[in-house]
Design an enzyme around this catalytic site. Structure first.
Site, mmCIF file in Angstrom:
data_model
loop_
_atom_site.group_PDB
_atom_site.id
_atom_site.type_symbol
_atom_site.label_atom_id
_atom_site.label_comp_id
_atom_site.label_asym_id
_atom_site.label_seq_id
_atom_site.Cartn_x
_atom_site.Cartn_y
_atom_site.Cartn_z
ATOM 1 N N GLY A 116 0.433 -4.969 0.902
ATOM 2 C CA GLY A 116 -0.464 -5.086 0.118
ATOM 3 C C GLY A 116 0.022 -5.799 -0.639
ATOM 4 O O GLY A 116 -1.086 -6.124 -1.917
ATOM 5 N N GLU A 174 -0.625 -9.032 -0.565
ATOM 6 C CA GLU A 174 -1.981 -9.450 -0.836
ATOM 7 C C GLU A 174 -2.682 -9.731 -2.183
ATOM 8 O O GLU A 174 -3.493 -10.070 -1.857
ATOM 9 C CB GLU A 174 -2.769 -8.675 0.063
ATOM 10 C CG GLU A 174 -2.810 -8.520 2.065
ATOM 11 C CD GLU A 174 -2.445 -6.886 2.778
ATOM 12 O OE1 GLU A 174 -2.724 -6.271 2.351
ATOM 13 O OE2 GLU A 174 -3.870 -7.984 3.554
ATOM 14 N N GLU A 227 3.159 -5.196 7.600
ATOM 15 C CA GLU A 227 2.917 -4.184 8.144
ATOM 16 C C GLU A 227 2.760 -3.827 9.447
ATOM 17 O O GLU A 227 2.930 -2.643 10.234
ATOM 18 C CB GLU A 227 1.148 -4.477 8.055
ATOM 19 C CG GLU A 227 0.496 -4.347 6.491
ATOM 20 C CD GLU A 227 0.922 -5.456 5.242
ATOM 21 O OE1 GLU A 227 1.794 -6.278 6.259
ATOM 22 O OE2 GLU A 227 0.550 -5.459 4.116
ATOM 23 N N ALA A 238 0.893 -1.488 0.043
ATOM 24 C CA ALA A 238 -0.328 -0.180 0.155
ATOM 25 C C ALA A 238 0.494 1.245 -0.258
ATOM 26 O O ALA A 238 2.461 1.058 0.537
ATOM 27 C CB ALA A 238 -0.598 -0.038 1.663
HETATM 28 N N1 3HC Z 1 4.759 3.683 -0.193
HETATM 29 C C1 3HC Z 1 4.800 4.397 -0.448
HETATM 30 N N2 3HC Z 1 6.158 4.812 -0.879
HETATM 31 C C2 3HC Z 1 7.361 3.775 -0.524
HETATM 32 C C3 3HC Z 1 6.987 2.488 -0.373
HETATM 33 C C4 3HC Z 1 5.282 2.365 0.072
HETATM 34 N N3 3HC Z 1 4.765 1.401 0.542
HETATM 35 N N4 3HC Z 1 7.845 1.382 0.099
HETATM 36 C C5 3HC Z 1 8.601 2.322 -0.796
HETATM 37 N N5 3HC Z 1 8.796 3.083 -0.429
HETATM 38 C C6 3HC Z 1 9.642 5.151 -0.664
HETATM 39 C C7 3HC Z 1 10.358 4.929 0.092
HETATM 40 O O1 3HC Z 1 10.029 5.933 0.778
HETATM 41 C C8 3HC Z 1 11.639 5.744 -1.101
HETATM 42 O O2 3HC Z 1 11.300 6.839 -1.069
HETATM 43 P P1 3HC Z 1 11.893 8.125 -1.248
HETATM 44 O O3 3HC Z 1 13.091 7.545 -2.913
HETATM 45 O O4 3HC Z 1 11.533 9.621 -1.696
HETATM 46 O O5 3HC Z 1 12.706 8.622 -0.248
HETATM 47 C C9 3HC Z 1 11.237 4.850 -2.233
HETATM 48 O O6 3HC Z 1 10.018 4.125 -2.255
HETATM 49 C C10 3HC Z 1 12.333 3.464 -2.159
HETATM 50 O O7 3HC Z 1 12.216 3.352 -1.428
HETATM 51 P P2 3HC Z 1 13.661 2.547 -0.342
HETATM 52 O O8 3HC Z 1 14.713 3.392 -0.736
HETATM 53 O O9 3HC Z 1 12.687 1.485 0.787
HETATM 54 O O10 3HC Z 1 13.668 0.958 -1.299
HETATM 55 P P3 3HC Z 1 14.503 0.280 -1.811
HETATM 56 O O11 3HC Z 1 15.350 -0.373 -3.171
HETATM 57 O O12 3HC Z 1 15.780 0.013 -0.192
HETATM 58 O O13 3HC Z 1 14.093 -0.871 -0.967
HETATM 59 C C11 3HC Z 1 11.193 -1.952 0.112
HETATM 60 C C12 3HC Z 1 12.004 -1.175 -1.228
HETATM 61 C C13 3HC Z 1 11.411 -3.113 0.567
HETATM 62 C C14 3HC Z 1 9.785 -2.228 -1.100
HETATM 63 C C15 3HC Z 1 11.182 -0.879 0.768
HETATM 64 O O14 3HC Z 1 10.973 0.762 0.917
HETATM 65 C C16 3HC Z 1 10.516 -0.912 1.999
HETATM 66 O O15 3HC Z 1 10.420 -1.960 3.620
HETATM 67 N N6 3HC Z 1 9.025 -0.526 2.485
HETATM 68 C C17 3HC Z 1 7.439 -0.513 2.776
HETATM 69 C C18 3HC Z 1 7.242 -2.138 2.904
HETATM 70 C C19 3HC Z 1 5.757 -2.010 3.499
HETATM 71 O O16 3HC Z 1 6.137 -2.541 4.377
HETATM 72 N N7 3HC Z 1 4.921 -2.191 3.141
HETATM 73 C C20 3HC Z 1 4.048 -3.277 3.280
HETATM 74 C C21 3HC Z 1 2.809 -1.618 3.221
HETATM 75 S S1 3HC Z 1 1.445 -1.026 4.564
HETATM 76 C C22 3HC Z 1 0.487 -1.940 3.087
HETATM 77 O O17 3HC Z 1 0.139 -3.135 2.287
HETATM 78 C C23 3HC Z 1 -0.956 -1.890 3.846
HETATM 79 C C24 3HC Z 1 -2.515 -2.770 3.333
HETATM 80 O O18 3HC Z 1 -1.953 -4.115 4.365
HETATM 81 C C25 3HC Z 1 -3.140 -3.001 3.482
#
Ligand code: 3HC
Length: 677
Positions: free
Chosen positions: A99, A102, A122, A60
């Protein structure tokens, strides 16, 4: 944000929202439209969903949290995928997280590239998988395995996902994934919906899981909600389970903990950016690293580079110290291998990249040289002057000093533009934080290279300006000064530490002093007793290493309050003519935590830290600040800067003449504005 391609009778839907294909409103709309269109199109027999670029999807869009919702919502999109009358295959490469996974769980079949990783992280953002993940994952891999993945938040590799039944097939490679997925989809006749399955588990499974993980999840809302949601999957049909999941999700996402954890996620990524520097600045190539000093810090620092495959030349003054240092490094690697986290081959490979030497001249070929000797300005200047004569042009010269001025160190060379601080935290092979200290003359490309290199070796770098103690240790000073004063005024070490551990810190100031060594900075004259620390040291109470410091320790390093220390404190009070008074937890909180915030505000005002969130990153990764409280600056904004200012004024007399209220803190409090903006 969505591209579709028809491959004969198979429709390929590609999510394209760089860099991580976050599932923002545009992607969600595109996905649901493409799925709906495919249902109506007789030319489509099956559907493949995949991600463009480097991964399937990072989940997400976290930036949307806390804003008004824009439909369609992700759970609806995933339900629509599952409801498809035509078989849907998810083709996963790179990462399928949150997500993203998911969406793949909504698909009827899953194929993944061998290097792909799948996870539901998450919980690390203080929420739970809110698009059916807590309901579908247990239905696929069982409640226990699902609990493990959802509550830890750790992704698993595709091979393990295949064994667990999370994916149906492993592709040959990233390159062939697309074609294999299309061929696979073509063989499928009908949908196969995970939501139609049931999963059962003994109620005992959930209680046992919660009990086994009690320490890890203490005080945290999200893991408990995750367990509750997975339990619902074993008790309720999909739609009712999803309602339960949704309700829990909404509670968490609007709560304080998730807000703080999301702050830390973005703070860490923002910290990597250097204000005023182009992001594409040309970096200096770092192929060979030199380290001066094979003590605890030098050894730990070297290990980071060796583990990342970068050769290190380590220099010492005497053979014995060199042997001892390299021996400790090997022992540390072997201990990690014994825990199964490294193979013996990896240990040998890392150690083979190390060149121990007594010859300073051997540093001539290094691209970066890090000085890690003891804290003495004259010694450091002497070393840097010597380095100036040896290092090749353009080599970066770094000091690991914790307190001293990088600017003064740089004056010992004719190349101050190449000098910077790389302040690692002990144990340097473990702790994630590196303060990258920018001297007045440090060249922008040297600074950017320091930041990028720290990231490359798996650290979290934060830029700091030059001041005594930089960001982290400077903020420790008012905390320690007040903690010491509180003991004399009537508090006990246990009381002060308890306020900190109850807050969520891994340890309090006195537990930390015992761990680091009470004798650090001691003048070593047992007759000269000017402080409580002198009195403890004079009696050999140097901390954990002596099994006696502010606490008594048993062989397993378990602390107990010490009657000897109580006596030492009493004697000291008597000598100083202090009558102990009863000290409230509130006073401890204000004098040891609010004063840190006050110092942080000064650090911000002086431009030592680029932004308030950088200070939070320092405290999260260098001192174990509880992530679900964001960091000292975020926390202060949450409790209200006026609360902080009022507290500091309440104890103004006790804080003494040395204390000054930070003008920035006072100003922002008066304006009703936060420190972080
Ligand atoms: N949403 C919005 N922005 C995101 C994002 C996300 N899920 N994941 C990464 N970004 C952004 C980062 O903020 C960063 O932005 P910036 O360049 O402006 O600083 C850019 O994308 C690149 O991210 P990273 O520097 O972290 O890139 P990496 O390649 O090192 O890592 C990753 C990639 C492993 C995907 C890491 O970004 C990460 O762990 N992201 C979060 C994953 C996460 O927690 N997902 C769950 C989200 S909550 C959800 O899905 C709810 C659902 O269940 C309803």
């Amino acid at each position: 944000m969505i591209e579709t391609k028809q491959h004969d009778d198979v429709l390929e839907i590609v999510m394209t929202n760089p860099p991580v294909n976050a599932l923002g409103a545009g992607v969600r709309t595109g996905l649901s439209e493409a799925i709906a269109k495919a249902q109506a199109n007789p030319a489509v027999k099956a559907i493949v969903i995949r991600g463009g670029g480097k991964m399937f999807s990072g989940g997400a869009d976290i930036t949307e949290f806390g804003k008004p919702p824009v439909g369609p919502m992700l759970p609806e999109v995933v339900d629509a995928i599952e409801a498809s009358d035509k078989p849907v295959v998810a083709a996963i490469h790179g990462m399928a997280l949150g997500g993203g996974l998911e969406v793949a769980l909504g698909a009827h079949y899953r194929i993944a590239a061998p290097k792909a990783k799948l996870g539901l992280p998450e919980v690390l953002l203080g929420i739970l998988p809110g698009a059916g993940g807590t309901q579908r994952l247990p239905r696929l891999i069982g409640a226990e395995a699902a609990l493990g993945m959802i509550v830890s938040g750790s992704p698993i590799p595709a091979t393990k996902a295949a064994q667990a039944g999370l994916i149906d097939r492993l592709a040959e490679s990233d390159e062939t994934l697309g074609d294999e997925a299309i061929a696979f989809a073509r063989t499928l006749d009908a949908p196969r919906r995970t939501g139609d399955r049931t999963v059962s588990a003994d109620a005992g499974v959930f209680e046992k899981f919660a009990a086994d993980n009690a320490r890890k999840i203490k005080g945290l809302d999200a893991p408990k909600a995750c367990i509750e949601a997975v339990k619902a999957a074993t008790e309720l049909p999909l739609d009712q389970g999803q309602q339960k999941e949704r309700a829990l999700f909404m509670q968490l996402v609007t709560g304080e903990q998730s807000k703080a954890l999301r702050h830390v996620f973005f703070a860490e990524r923002t910290a990597a950016k250097i204000d005023g520097l182009p992001r594409d600045i040309q970096l200096r190539p770092i192929r060979q690293v030199g380290v001066i000093g094979a003590g605890t810090m030098g050894g730990g620092i070297s290990m980071n580079f060796l583990s990342a495959g970068i050769p290190v030349t380590i220099v010492e003054m005497a053979q014995e110290a060199l042997d001892r240092g390299t021996g400790v490094m090997r022992k540390n690697y072997e201990a990690t291998a014994a825990k199964g986290r490294l193979t013996p081959e990896q240990v040998e490979k890392a150690m083979s990249l190390l060149t121990p030497t007594l010859d300073f001249g051997a540093l001539a070929h290094c691209d970066l040289i890090i000085e890690a000797v003891y804290e003495n300005m004259d010694v450091k200047k002497e070393i840097f002057a010597k380095l100036d004569g040896i290092a090749k042009p353009g080599a970066m010269l770094a000091s690991n000093t914790s307190y001293l001025s990088i600017d003064e160190i740089a004056t010992a060379t004719k190349r101050p533009q190449d000098v910077l601080g790389l302040h690692f935290f002990s144990p340097a092979n473990v702790m994630k934080l590196v303060e990258v200290v920018r001297g007045a003359k440090t060249a922008p490309d040297a600074l950017a290279t320091g930041m990028a290199l720290a990231q490359k070796i798996g650290k979290v770098p934060v830029v700091s300006g030059v001041c005594y103690g930089f960001i982290g240790n400077r903020m420790l000073i008012p905390r320690q000064t007040n903690a010491n004063a509180l003991l004399l005024e009537g508090a006990t070490p246990e009381q002060v530490d308890r306020v900190h551990t109850a807050f969520g810190m891994p340890m309090g100031p006195f537990q930390m002093a015992d761990l680091a060594g009470v004798d650090i900075g001691w003048h070593r004259d047992p007759e000269r007793i000017e402080s409580l620390q002198d009195a403890l040291c004079a009696q050999g109470r140097w901390g954990q290493k002596k099994q006696a410091g502010f606490y008594d320790y048993d062989e397993k390093r378990k602390p107990t309050p010490s009657p000897v220390v109580a006596q030492i404190i009493d004697d000291f009070r008597a000598k100083a003519g202090i009558t102990p008074r009863s000290i409230s937890d509130d006073e401890i909180m204000v004098r040891t935590l609010y004063t840190m915030v006050n110092e942080g505000a000064d650090i911000l005002a002086e431009g030592i830290a680029q932004r308030a969130s950088d200070i939070d990153v320092v405290w999260n990764y260098g001192y174990g600040w509880p992530r679900h409280k964001g960091g000292p600056m975020f926390w202060a904004d949450q409790i209200g800067l006026d609360t902080v200012v009022d507290g500091l004024k309440r104890y103004e007399t006790a804080l003494g003449g040395d204390f000054t209220l930070s003008p920035l803190l006072a100003k922002r409090a008066a304006e009703g504005k936060p420190l972080d903006r």
